[in-house]
Scaffold this motif. Structure first.
Motif, PDB file in Angstrom:
ATOM      1  N   VAL A   1      10.007  -7.429  -0.077  1.00 42.87           N
ATOM      2  CA  VAL A   1       8.934  -8.390  -0.321  1.00 42.87           C
ATOM      3  C   VAL A   1       9.393  -9.442  -1.325  1.00 42.87           C
ATOM      4  CG1 VAL A   1       6.564  -8.683  -1.154  1.00 42.87           C
ATOM      5  CG2 VAL A   1       7.180  -6.647   0.181  1.00 42.87           C
ATOM      6  N   LEU A   2      10.030  -9.003  -2.387  1.00 40.09           N
ATOM      7  CA  LEU A   2      10.504  -9.936  -3.409  1.00 40.09           C
ATOM      8  C   LEU A   2      11.593 -10.853  -2.873  1.00 40.09           C
ATOM      9  CD1 LEU A   2      10.568  -7.482  -6.439  1.00 40.09           C
ATOM     10  CD2 LEU A   2       9.033  -9.423  -6.125  1.00 40.09           C
ATOM     11  N   ARG A   3      12.469 -10.318  -2.044  1.00 36.60           N
ATOM     12  CA  ARG A   3      13.517 -11.152  -1.458  1.00 36.60           C
ATOM     13  C   ARG A   3      12.905 -12.206  -0.532  1.00 36.60           C
ATOM     14  NH1 ARG A   3      16.552  -7.342  -0.334  1.00 36.60           N
ATOM     15  NH2 ARG A   3      15.917  -6.925   1.810  1.00 36.60           N
ATOM     16  N   HIS A   4      11.910 -11.797   0.247  1.00 32.75           N
ATOM     17  CA  HIS A   4      11.189 -12.725   1.126  1.00 32.75           C
ATOM     18  C   HIS A   4      10.509 -13.824   0.309  1.00 32.75           C
ATOM     19  CE1 HIS A   4       8.420 -13.866   4.465  1.00 32.75           C
ATOM     20  NE2 HIS A   4       7.536 -13.992   3.492  1.00 32.75           N
ATOM     21  N   ASN A   5       9.852 -13.452  -0.756  1.00 36.26           N
ATOM     22  CA  ASN A   5       9.138 -14.403  -1.597  1.00 36.26           C
ATOM     23  C   ASN A   5      10.096 -15.338  -2.327  1.00 36.26           C
ATOM     24  OD1 ASN A   5       8.002 -14.749  -4.692  1.00 36.26           O
ATOM     25  ND2 ASN A   5       6.456 -15.175  -3.137  1.00 36.26           N
ATOM     26  N   LEU A   6      11.224 -14.816  -2.762  1.00 37.66           N
ATOM     27  CA  LEU A   6      12.221 -15.642  -3.449  1.00 37.66           C
ATOM     28  C   LEU A   6      12.695 -16.768  -2.553  1.00 37.66           C
ATOM     29  CD1 LEU A   6      14.097 -16.009  -5.948  1.00 37.66           C
ATOM     30  CD2 LEU A   6      15.742 -14.546  -4.752  1.00 37.66           C
ATOM     31  N   GLN A   7      12.968 -16.450  -1.293  1.00 35.82           N
ATOM     32  CA  GLN A   7      13.390 -17.483  -0.352  1.00 35.82           C
ATOM     33  C   GLN A   7      12.274 -18.487  -0.098  1.00 35.82           C
ATOM     34  OE1 GLN A   7      16.530 -18.090   1.017  1.00 35.82           O
ATOM     35  NE2 GLN A   7      15.441 -19.980   1.521  1.00 35.82           N
ATOM     36  N   ASP A   8      11.028 -18.016  -0.035  1.00 35.26           N
ATOM     37  CA  ASP A   8       9.889 -18.920   0.163  1.00 35.26           C
ATOM     38  C   ASP A   8       9.821 -19.961  -0.945  1.00 35.26           C
ATOM     39  OD1 ASP A   8       9.104 -17.682   2.475  1.00 35.26           O
ATOM     40  OD2 ASP A   8       7.391 -16.628   1.616  1.00 35.26           O
ATOM     41  N   VAL A   9       9.914 -19.522  -2.193  1.00 37.23           N
ATOM     42  CA  VAL A   9       9.789 -20.439  -3.328  1.00 37.23           C
ATOM     43  C   VAL A   9      10.956 -21.425  -3.342  1.00 37.23           C
ATOM     44  CG1 VAL A   9       9.653 -20.626  -5.839  1.00 37.23           C
ATOM     45  CG2 VAL A   9       8.485 -18.751  -4.663  1.00 37.23           C
ATOM     46  N   LYS A  10      12.146 -20.940  -3.090  1.00 39.63           N
ATOM     47  CA  LYS A  10      13.307 -21.825  -3.031  1.00 39.63           C
ATOM     48  C   LYS A  10      13.151 -22.859  -1.924  1.00 39.63           C
ATOM     49  CE  LYS A  10      18.338 -21.678  -2.353  1.00 39.63           C
ATOM     50  NZ  LYS A  10      19.511 -20.789  -2.089  1.00 39.63           N
ATOM     51  N   SER A  11      12.632 -22.426  -0.771  1.00 40.05           N
ATOM     52  CA  SER A  11      12.457 -23.341   0.365  1.00 40.05           C
ATOM     53  C   SER A  11      11.423 -24.415   0.069  1.00 40.05           C
ATOM     54  CB  SER A  11      12.050 -22.556   1.619  1.00 40.05           C
ATOM     55  OG  SER A  11      13.103 -21.723   2.052  1.00 40.05           O
ATOM     56  N   LEU A  12      10.452 -24.119  -0.776  1.00 40.56           N
ATOM     57  CA  LEU A  12       9.460 -25.133  -1.133  1.00 40.56           C
ATOM     58  C   LEU A  12      10.133 -26.345  -1.771  1.00 40.56           C
ATOM     59  CD1 LEU A  12       6.536 -22.992  -2.639  1.00 40.56           C
ATOM     60  CD2 LEU A  12       6.674 -24.019  -0.368  1.00 40.56           C
ATOM     61  N   ALA A  13      11.054 -26.091  -2.683  1.00 39.39           N
ATOM     62  CA  ALA A  13      11.761 -27.194  -3.336  1.00 39.39           C
ATOM     63  C   ALA A  13      12.660 -27.927  -2.348  1.00 39.39           C
ATOM     64  CB  ALA A  13      12.580 -26.666  -4.511  1.00 39.39           C
TER      65      ALA A  13
ATOM     66  N   PHE B   1       0.834  -1.215   0.000  1.00 36.79           N
ATOM     67  CA  PHE B   1       0.000   0.000   0.000  1.00 36.79           C
ATOM     68  C   PHE B   1       0.866   1.262   0.000  1.00 36.79           C
ATOM     69  CE2 PHE B   1      -3.185  -2.918   2.142  1.00 36.79           C
ATOM     70  CZ  PHE B   1      -3.907  -3.108   0.972  1.00 36.79           C
ATOM     71  N   GLU B   2       2.019   1.185   0.670  1.00 31.84           N
ATOM     72  CA  GLU B   2       2.952   2.316   0.623  1.00 31.84           C
ATOM     73  C   GLU B   2       3.489   2.496  -0.790  1.00 31.84           C
ATOM     74  OE1 GLU B   2       5.988   1.612   3.468  1.00 31.84           O
ATOM     75  OE2 GLU B   2       4.658   1.831   5.211  1.00 31.84           O
ATOM     76  N   TYR B   3       3.773   1.382  -1.455  1.00 25.32           N
ATOM     77  CA  TYR B   3       4.249   1.454  -2.831  1.00 25.32           C
ATOM     78  C   TYR B   3       3.193   2.083  -3.746  1.00 25.32           C
ATOM     79  CZ  TYR B   3       4.482  -0.163  -7.623  1.00 25.32           C
ATOM     80  OH  TYR B   3       4.427  -0.203  -8.996  1.00 25.32           O
ATOM     81  N   LEU B   4       1.933   1.681  -3.571  1.00 24.22           N
ATOM     82  CA  LEU B   4       0.883   2.239  -4.420  1.00 24.22           C
ATOM     83  C   LEU B   4       0.774   3.757  -4.266  1.00 24.22           C
ATOM     84  CD1 LEU B   4      -2.009  -0.385  -4.030  1.00 24.22           C
ATOM     85  CD2 LEU B   4      -0.517  -0.032  -6.017  1.00 24.22           C
ATOM     86  N   LYS B   5       1.047   4.250  -3.080  1.00 23.32           N
ATOM     87  CA  LYS B   5       0.971   5.698  -2.845  1.00 23.32           C
ATOM     88  C   LYS B   5       2.150   6.438  -3.454  1.00 23.32           C
ATOM     89  CE  LYS B   5      -1.556   5.354   1.532  1.00 23.32           C
ATOM     90  NZ  LYS B   5      -1.480   5.576   3.009  1.00 23.32           N
ATOM     91  N   THR B   6       3.331   5.849  -3.362  1.00 20.22           N
ATOM     92  CA  THR B   6       4.554   6.548  -3.756  1.00 20.22           C
ATOM     93  C   THR B   6       5.103   6.129  -5.108  1.00 20.22           C
ATOM     94  OG1 THR B   6       5.976   4.909  -2.687  1.00 20.22           O
ATOM     95  CG2 THR B   6       5.185   6.739  -1.318  1.00 20.22           C
ATOM     96  N   LYS B   7       4.733   4.917  -5.565  1.00 16.62           N
ATOM     97  CA  LYS B   7       5.275   4.327  -6.794  1.00 16.62           C
ATOM     98  C   LYS B   7       6.792   4.122  -6.718  1.00 16.62           C
ATOM     99  CE  LYS B   7       1.313   3.887  -8.733  1.00 16.62           C
ATOM    100  NZ  LYS B   7       0.709   2.547  -8.890  1.00 16.62           N
ATOM    101  N   GLU B   8       7.316   4.022  -5.512  1.00 17.08           N
ATOM    102  CA  GLU B   8       8.732   3.737  -5.311  1.00 17.08           C
ATOM    103  C   GLU B   8       8.907   2.209  -5.258  1.00 17.08           C
ATOM    104  OE1 GLU B   8      11.379   5.571  -5.158  1.00 17.08           O
ATOM    105  OE2 GLU B   8      10.407   7.525  -5.324  1.00 17.08           O
ATOM    106  N   PHE B   9       9.370   1.637  -6.364  1.00 13.32           N
ATOM    107  CA  PHE B   9       9.441   0.178  -6.455  1.00 13.32           C
ATOM    108  C   PHE B   9      10.424  -0.401  -5.444  1.00 13.32           C
ATOM    109  CE2 PHE B   9      10.292  -3.992  -8.241  1.00 13.32           C
ATOM    110  CZ  PHE B   9       9.016  -4.398  -8.643  1.00 13.32           C
ATOM    111  N   ALA B  10      11.362   0.405  -4.976  1.00 15.92           N
ATOM    112  CA  ALA B  10      12.332  -0.080  -3.996  1.00 15.92           C
ATOM    113  C   ALA B  10      11.653  -0.574  -2.724  1.00 15.92           C
ATOM    114  CB  ALA B  10      13.323   1.028  -3.659  1.00 15.92           C
ATOM    115  N   LEU B  11      10.444  -0.077  -2.451  1.00 17.64           N
ATOM    116  CA  LEU B  11       9.717  -0.516  -1.260  1.00 17.64           C
ATOM    117  C   LEU B  11       9.354  -2.001  -1.347  1.00 17.64           C
ATOM    118  CD1 LEU B  11       7.324   2.541  -0.810  1.00 17.64           C
ATOM    119  CD2 LEU B  11       9.133   1.839   0.776  1.00 17.64           C
TER     120      LEU B  11
END
Length: 385
Positions: free
Chosen positions: A220-232, A206-216
């Protein structure tokens, strides 16, 4: 009507200027990573019989590591509901050079339909979906959003291995809480550093939607990347545990594996687990399951022996007494001995009262009363004779 510049160039013989077309914006954001197979714990070695051991309810008829789609979503809410969207979807699959992980992000709400259409195409390319708590959350959410966007696909009907349930069967007794981060640390030997807590993910979006700062969204992407790797990695580990149970070093984990194998109907195969565990810290649970397996197969002598062993060791409270009372009443027809065992169950329950609190002895009293009546009736018949 041509402009003055164009008419002058036509007179001079120079070709008119061709304006470059504006660059087309991608319909959604996508980032791709490649993870070497060596980092995945042997996912390519997993087989269908191991998966069926992990999850006896697995509906798939085939299992091929290259036909698996690992999936994890990041959403605008953690409780689901009509207003919850999956703004980021991470998927992984095994390719020629390793595991390809793609992360799709809708940069605004109008990009949801195109992103979901892409995900629907991926679902159709693979045989089985692997998630962590996907049965209760990820797949129902994606299906409802696809319905809203008129995409005719039902992800919940695809063959699906939910690792949350598979992991709980093995590790819940030892770990209690079996979230992915706990399993990574306690089972895979990995600890996340500076990881974004899942509860903060919706706020970040929601902060990203307000600011359009993709760095925010990078956390989240790093967290998700580890999640997907951990599934395997977790899939490979769980399959290896059922392939070679000697890998387990904790009695509680071995008990979880044995209990799961027993539910799949391989009763005799699993008795060796429980006999070994009968000399461990979870001896009472192991003996209860061992006795139950003998009882199920009507191997009464072995079932009685286990119950007597439990009583001699002070294990199981009233349970072994009750089981013996049932056996002597309904199988052996020895009412006096059944009454002795029922009274033993009552004494055991009352002795445990200071620790467990006020016990409910009603079922035991009812059993004793019934056995007393049956015993009186038998004695009456003898006197009449």
């Amino acid at each position: 009507m041509r402009s003055l510049r164009e008419r002058l160039k036509a007179v001079s013989g120079a070709p008119p200027v061709q304006r470059a077309a504006p660059p087309q914006r991608e319909p959604f954001f996508c980032r791709e990573h490649l993870v070497a197979l060596e980092e995945l714990g042997g996912i390519e070695q997993t087989a269908l019989d191991e998966v069926l051991a992990c999850d006896p309810l697995f509906a798939g008829s085939t299992w091929d590591a290259r036909r698996l789609l690992f999936l994890d979503t990041e959403t605008t809410g953690l409780s689901g509901g009509a207003g919850t969207l999956a703004f980021e979807i991470g998927v992984g699959f095994i390719g020629e050079r390793g595991m390809v992980i793609r992360q799709y992000v809708m940069r605004d709400y109008h990009e949801e339909a195109a992103m979901l259409q892409e995900i629907a195409g991926l679902f159709e390319r693979f045989d089985t979906v692997v998630t962590f708590n996907g049965k209760s959350f990820d797949l129902p959410l994606l299906e409802s959003r696809m319905v809203m966007n008129r995409i005719r696909l039902k992800p919940t009907q695809l063959p699906h291995l939910d690792l949350l349930h598979a992991a709980r069967r093995v590790y819940k007794l030892r770990l209690g809480r079996c979230n992915l981060a706990s399993l990574e640390e306690a089972v895979l030997g990995q600890r996340r550093e500076d990881d974004l807590p899942g509860a903060l993910v919706p706020q970040r979006y929601f902060e990203y939607l307000k600011t359009k700062e993709f760095a925010l969204l990078e956390d989240v992407l790093r967290h998700n990347l580890q999640d997907v790797k951990s599934l395997a990695q977790l899939t490979a580990h769980l399959c290896a545990v059922y392939r070679q149970p000697s890998l387990l070093t904790h009695a509680e984990d071995m008990f979880g594996v044995g209990r799961t194998i027993m539910r799949s109907g391989r009763t005799k195969e699993v008795r060796a687990f429980f006999k070994i565990l009968g000399h461990s810290s979870i001896s009472p649970q192991a003996h209860m399951h061992l006795a139950a397996s003998y009882k199920k197969d009507r191997e009464w002598a072995d079932a009685v022996q286990i119950c007597r062993t439990m009583i001699s060791r002070g294990e199981g409270g009233a349970w072994p007494y009750i089981e013996l009372a049932k056996y002597y009443e309904h199988i052996a027809g020895d009412i006096p001995q059944a009454l002795v065992c029922a009274k033993g169950a009552l004494i055991s329950t009352l002795n445990a009262a200071p620790i467990a609190g006020e016990p409910d002895c009603t079922p035991i009293f009812r059993r004793i009363d019934r056995l007393n009546r049956r015993l009186s009736a038998l004695q009456g018949k003898k006197e009449d004779f």
